[in-house]
Scaffold this active site. Structure first.
Site: not given
Ligand code: UFG
Length: 323
Positions: A278, A205-206, A51, A169-170, A74, A141
């Site tokens: 967020g 779907i959020f 760690d 990005f993603n 990490a 974060y």
């Molecule tokens: N989403 C859904 N259903 C789910 C999961 C996600 O609708 O079950 C949507 C989210 O609301 C978002 C999109 O899918 O609109 C992508 O979500 P993710 O959680 O896959 O990824 P994020 O864009 O939230 O997160 C990514 C990285 C993070 C980083 C962030 C920065 O994984 O580490 O981008 O905004 F911090």
């Protein structure tokens, strides 16, 4: 080269370690296995279970492995958790990161490649997001990663540490061996594929009322192997710098689900839910700087190719790494 991959048992670290080994490098992995998995550790690598909180052990591993460079993956990486427990994020991502930097200096390791995020920008004023845009994180974060970037800059200026920070990005998709398995899965693609595998009844779907063509959020999905390749290019430059890393394309949540239906041939029921706190409506990267300066080129530009690789991995590991 000899590379120490910190966080090499996690999703992105495991694929980077694999590619480094495939390229003939000598790799050691340091991981505390809090998020990573023993089965995600490439057997060709030497493994140290440790760690970063333990400064003495971190330094002894750095001295023992004597790497030419360190890749630092990490971190705690859930936006929602960071809003509930900021202490964990500043401790893991900043304080423990400083322990690692100080060990690098004491062991005479000249170079660090850092895993950063587009979350350092906050909601963008325009798209695509390039490196000149203001950094205004809206959660601990993103703030913790931005703070570490600033620390890197000072260590560069004062101690001569060379560094490259890659703002992902993603990250999505898988290599043949290693894929995405988080203990708490919040990411879209693995959650959709779990429904395809019958592990979950439906995907949520959020938010369907965003100002986007189909009302759902748009993200720039980048293949994990393309991302890992960027780290290997970053090792080859002597220059320090910050680079955004995506494909420059955008896919909506509905498009991702539809593509998963096509790739898997399964129905994948979905439920429309309210917005997740967020979530910015659109995040798309400009990766022009890394293309221009490091010669990076993504090999997987289509969402379908990314999802095909993830689907293959999830079929081989339907319950992830843990049996
Ligand atoms: N989403 C859904 N259903 C789910 C999961 C996600 O609708 O079950 C949507 C989210 O609301 C978002 C999109 O899918 O609109 C992508 O979500 P993710 O959680 O896959 O990824 P994020 O864009 O939230 O997160 C990514 C990285 C993070 C980083 C962030 C920065 O994984 O580490 O981008 O905004 F911090």
């Amino acid at each position: 080269m000899k590379i120490l991959v910190v966080g090499g048992a996690g999703y992105i670290g495991s694929v980077c370690a694999e590619l480094l080994l495939d390229d003939g490098n000598e790799v050691a992995i340091l991981d505390n296995l809090s998020e990573g998995h023993r089965r995600a550790i490439d057997p060709r690598a030497k493994f140290f279970e440790a760690d970063l909180e333990d400064r003495a052990r971190t330094l002894s591993i750095l001295r023992d492995s004597a790497p030419d460079a360190v890749m630092h993956f990490a971190a705690s990486a859930l936006v929602g958790e960071s809003m509930a427990n900021p202490s964990k994020y500043f401790r893991n991502n900043v304080a423990n990161g400083i322990n690692l930097l100080d060990a690098l200096l004491a062991a005479g390791v000249p170079r660090l490649i850092f895993s950063s995020t587009c979350a350092i920008f906050g909601p963008p004023e325009r798209l695509p997001i390039d490196e000149t845009m203001p950094t205004r994180p809206i959660n601990p974060y993103g703030e913790s990663k931005l703070t570490f970037e600033k620390i890197l800059q000072w260590y560069g200026q004062i101690h001569g540490l060379q560094f490259v920070s890659l703002r992902y990005f993603n990250a999505a998709g898988a290599s043949a061996k290693f894929g995405e398995d988080h203990r708490l899965e919040t990411h879209l693609i693995p959650n959709v594929l779990k429904v395809a595998l019958g592990e979950k009844p439906h995907v949520e779907i959020f938010g369907t009322d965003y100002d986007t063509p189909d009302g759902t959020c748009i993200r720039d999905y980048i293949h994990i192997v393309d991302l890992a390749r960027a780290h290997i290019l970053a090792l080859k430059t002597e220059k320090s710098g910050f680079y955004n890393l995506g494909t420059g394309g955008g896919s909506s949540v509905r498009e991702v689900i539809e593509c998963c239906r096509k790739v898997s041939g399964r129905g994948i029921p979905s439920l429309e839910k309210p917005r997740r706190a967020g979530d910015p409506p659109r995040l798309i990267a400009s990766s022009e700087k890394i293309k221009r300066e490091l010669g990076w080129r993504p090999q997987f530009e289509s969402l379908q190719a990314i999802i095909e690789s993830a689907w293959k991995w999830h079929q081989n590991f339907p319950r992830g790494y843990e049996d």
